[in-house]
Design an enzyme around this catalytic site. Structure first.
Site, PDB file in Angstrom:
ATOM      1  N   ASN A 148       0.670  -1.159   0.111  1.00  0.00           N
ATOM      2  CA  ASN A 148       0.188  -0.002  -0.235  1.00  0.00           C
ATOM      3  C   ASN A 148       0.729   1.093   0.108  1.00  0.00           C
ATOM      4  OD1 ASN A 148      -2.595  -0.938   0.098  1.00  0.00           O
ATOM      5  ND2 ASN A 148      -2.580  -1.687   2.105  1.00  0.00           N
ATOM      6  N   CYS A 169      -5.003  -7.173  -3.286  1.00  0.00           N
ATOM      7  CA  CYS A 169      -5.696  -6.853  -1.865  1.00  0.00           C
ATOM      8  C   CYS A 169      -6.401  -7.733  -1.389  1.00  0.00           C
ATOM      9  CB  CYS A 169      -6.296  -5.253  -2.004  1.00  0.00           C
ATOM     10  SG  CYS A 169      -6.792  -4.579  -0.316  1.00  0.00           S
ATOM     11  N   HIS A 170      -6.623  -7.736  -0.026  1.00  0.00           N
ATOM     12  CA  HIS A 170      -7.416  -8.684   0.642  1.00  0.00           C
ATOM     13  C   HIS A 170      -9.054  -8.336   0.736  1.00  0.00           C
ATOM     14  CE1 HIS A 170      -3.270  -8.924   2.169  1.00  0.00           C
ATOM     15  NE2 HIS A 170      -3.416 -10.094   2.058  1.00  0.00           N
ATOM     16  N   HIS A 199      -9.931  -0.395  -1.401  1.00  0.00           N
ATOM     17  CA  HIS A 199     -10.319  -0.015  -0.044  1.00  0.00           C
ATOM     18  C   HIS A 199     -11.519   0.855  -0.135  1.00  0.00           C
ATOM     19  CE1 HIS A 199      -6.133  -0.600   2.041  1.00  0.00           C
ATOM     20  NE2 HIS A 199      -6.567  -1.552   1.465  1.00  0.00           N
TER      21      HIS A 199
END
EC number: 3.2.1.22
Length: 432
Positions: A148, A169-170, A199
């Site tokens: 990030n 990303c998770h 996000h």
């Protein structure tokens, strides 16, 4: 021998997850795993850990550490990036403590916000150096970025280098599972559609057997909001804007101008907003690593089960041509029609033989696109600042940031940026 290079391999637990998964993937038998990190002690620890896993699960794999990044990259087919430039100390501490002097509080500071801006400014030049080495040593390799701020780093690589890059990303993969668990709903058999930006992607549709589950989700969420819980910011956003956002409440609290406000201090308690959450996590991770180091590094009986990380599955798909579908971060080549073309968007992607194909998502509901644009504005100006190295562009990125601009005057924003430049010192290139 085919090769996967891991940059930032001193992140031992993350290396275990990603490369441990690769060890359990039959299609990757006979590969070399090349490890590189600027911390020789952590690099050695990761090598020992991976050698133990290799000996247990897949002796055909070679595990090699390198102190020369170019040699680590030479002839690689895949490069996994997991670096943190400046680390917890000094850089993360600086990103939190200097804004506090101006009355600006943060929770995570790794995406947008003033902390995310300066993390980008530290990291983009390093990625450009890695890209330059890759263009010389492995020009056809895929760069799998886990670091990030995802949107700015992936965007900088895609727009200003020749390296094939995907951002991972998770948040997408756990979004609905976590939501359904929190609401006491059964997750099996659901169909979902997610798109947006990293996000801040949105659960656009969620169905089971053709039935829209959003009415029941919203009913249960409204009931849950009557008591304190850890996901109150996301439920508040869903109540006001109509859709659930992929990333956690502690992250989203600082992406918007509504939640962390000096004039409304009661919101911190009412919405369970964990100020200074990321520094606390860093301290806890350091403490936990000291306790578990020996059991991870020197354990000949260390075990591993394939994790939820996308990395090994993407590489497996590229090697076998068996498609793998995942949520990835890519340049917006018309994928989301009401977001800017220079933006990095998070959409469904399909990996197969040596390529990744992003899927068309169409038009977001206008209120969601509007929220995304507030963060994209800062992201694009941050990339502009990193490329031009103009302080003016940094100031503008900060002045466009929703949380920063809601709390501080232009004068204070500029002063705060100057203080951050001075404090970060050599972790940043020279800005004029």
């Amino acid at each position: 021998m085919k090769k996967i290079t891991f940059i930032g391999a001193g992140s031992t637990i993350f290396a275990k997850n990603v490369l441990g998964d690769c060890l359990l993937t039959e299609a990757l038998n006979g590969f070399e795993f090349a490890l590189y990190d600027i911390d020789p002690k952590r690099l050695q620890e990761s090598q020992l850990m991976l050698e133990n896993l290799r000996d247990r699960y897949n002796p055909s794999v070679a595990i090699n550490s390198y102190d020369d990044r170019k040699l680590a990259l030479q002839n690689a087919g895949y490069v996994i990036n997991a670096i943190q430039v400046g680390g917890y100390k000094p850089s993360t501490v600086i990103d939190f403590e200097i804004p506090k002097r101006y009355g600006l509080r943060q929770t995570i500071a790794d995406t947008v916000g003033i902390g995310g801006i300066f993390r980008s400014l530290r990291t983009i030049p390093v990625l450009f150096d890695i890209a330059k080495d890759m263009e010389e040593m492995c020009p056809d390799a895929w760069f799998l970025n886990y670091t990030n701020p995802m949107a700015t780093l992936t965007g900088a690589m895609l727009r200003y280098t020749n390296i094939k890059t995907i951002g991972l990303c998770h948040s997408v993969q756990v979004c609905t599972k976590d939501l359904f668990k929190a609401l006491g709903m059964e997750h099996d058999g659901i169909e979902e559609r997610i798109a947006g930006i990293n996000h801040m992607a949105w659960l656009l549709e969620v169905k089971k057997d053709g039935t829209d589950l959003y009415p029941e989700i919203k009913r249960r969420a409204k009931e849950k909001q009557k008591t304190k819980h850890h996901d109150m910011v996301r439920f508040e956003l869903m109540d006001k804007f109509g859709y659930y956002v992929t990333e956690s409440s502690e992250h989203n609290a600082e992406y918007h101008p509504y939640f962390i406000k000096r004039n409304y201090p009661e919101l911190i308690s009412e919405l369970q907003i964990p100020l200074d959450e990321y520094p606390r996590r860093c301290v806890k991770q350091i403490e936990n690593w000291e306790k578990m180091r020996d059991d991870i590094v020197n354990n000949k009986n260390l075990t591993h089960e394939r994790s939820k990380e996308y990395g090994s599955r993407i590489i497996e798909a590229m090697e076998t041509n068996e498609p793998f579908t995942f949520g990835g971060n890519v340049l917006n080549t018309g994928l989301i029609t009401n977001l800017p073309s220079k933006a990095v968007v998070e959409v469904t992607c399909v990996a197969d033989r040596k390529k990744i194909t992003p899927c068309f998502a169409g038009e977001l509901p206008e209120q969601l696109a509007a929220l995304n644009r507030t963060n994209i504005n800062t992201q694009l100006m941050t990339i502009e600042a990193a490329v031009t190295r103009k302080k003016e562009a940094v100031y503008q990125a900060a002045m466009l940031d929703p949380h920063t601009s809601a709390e501080l005057s232009m004068k204070d924003i500029i002063s705060m940026c100057d203080d951050l430049f001075a404090a970060h010192g050599d972790w940043l290139p020279e800005y004029k």
